[in-house]
Design a protein around this motif. Structure first.
Motif, short mmCIF file in Angstrom:
data_model
loop_
_atom_site.label_atom_id
_atom_site.label_comp_id
_atom_site.label_asym_id
_atom_site.label_seq_id
_atom_site.Cartn_x
_atom_site.Cartn_y
_atom_site.Cartn_z
N GLN A 1 0.70 -1.12 -0.06
CA GLN A 1 0.11 0.10 -0.03
C GLN A 1 0.90 1.30 -0.02
O GLN A 1 0.40 2.31 -0.35
N LYS A 2 1.95 1.06 0.73
CA LYS A 2 2.87 2.34 0.77
C LYS A 2 3.93 2.49 -0.61
O LYS A 2 4.75 1.61 -0.74
N VAL A 3 3.71 3.45 -1.43
CA VAL A 3 4.40 3.41 -2.76
C VAL A 3 4.86 4.78 -2.66
O VAL A 3 4.14 5.82 -2.97
N SER A 4 6.27 5.06 -2.48
CA SER A 4 6.54 6.42 -2.21
C SER A 4 7.13 6.83 -3.81
O SER A 4 7.60 5.98 -4.28
N PRO A 5 7.32 8.02 -3.87
CA PRO A 5 7.74 8.68 -5.37
C PRO A 5 9.27 8.01 -5.55
O PRO A 5 9.57 7.76 -6.59
N ALA A 6 10.12 7.85 -4.50
CA ALA A 6 11.46 7.37 -4.61
C ALA A 6 11.35 6.28 -5.06
O ALA A 6 12.33 5.72 -5.90
N SER A 7 10.61 5.20 -4.49
CA SER A 7 10.70 3.95 -5.01
C SER A 7 10.03 3.68 -6.60
O SER A 7 10.51 3.07 -7.31
N SER B 1 13.71 3.22 -13.09
CA SER B 1 15.12 3.44 -13.44
C SER B 1 15.65 1.89 -13.61
O SER B 1 16.40 1.63 -14.86
N GLN B 2 15.32 1.12 -12.91
CA GLN B 2 15.41 -0.41 -13.29
C GLN B 2 14.89 -0.72 -14.50
O GLN B 2 15.63 -1.58 -15.24
N LEU B 3 13.68 -0.33 -14.87
CA LEU B 3 13.12 -0.92 -16.22
C LEU B 3 13.81 -0.27 -17.23
O LEU B 3 14.15 -1.14 -18.40
N LYS B 4 14.20 1.06 -17.15
CA LYS B 4 15.18 1.65 -18.02
C LYS B 4 16.37 0.85 -18.45
O LYS B 4 16.78 0.76 -19.54
#
Length: 85
Positions: free
Chosen positions: A15-21, A27-30
């Motif tokens: 439930q906790k999705v921070s903008p940093a994550s 970035s990982q996807l890129k």
């Protein structure tokens, strides 16, 4: 009891999705796509001539096996007909 705690902590983390994550995931996807591009460049693709030759070989082999299995099926069918009649 321990499993319940693990499940609870997992649902809280989901439930906790921070903008940093989220930025880290992007970035990982890129990075994944960049590495995939490098690996695709290493692939040795067959020439058109090789592709046509192997495709023809596959079609011929398929036809030969189909004919063989058809003849065997017909022969066994006739054998069963003779035995049962």
């Amino acid at each position: 009891m321990a499993r319940k705690k693990i499940k609870d902590s997992g649902s809280q983390q989901a439930q906790k999705v921070s903008p940093a994550s989220l930025g880290a995931k992007i970035s990982q996807l890129k990075d994944f796509f960049e590495e995939s591009k490098v690996e695709i460049k290493k692939v040795v693709w067959p020439s058109r001539k090789e592709t046509v030759a192997t495709s023809i070989a596959v079609v011929v082999f398929t036809v030969v096996v189909a004919l063989f299995l058809g003849v065997v099926d017909l022969g066994l069918s006739q054998l069963i007909s003779v035995i049962l009649s």
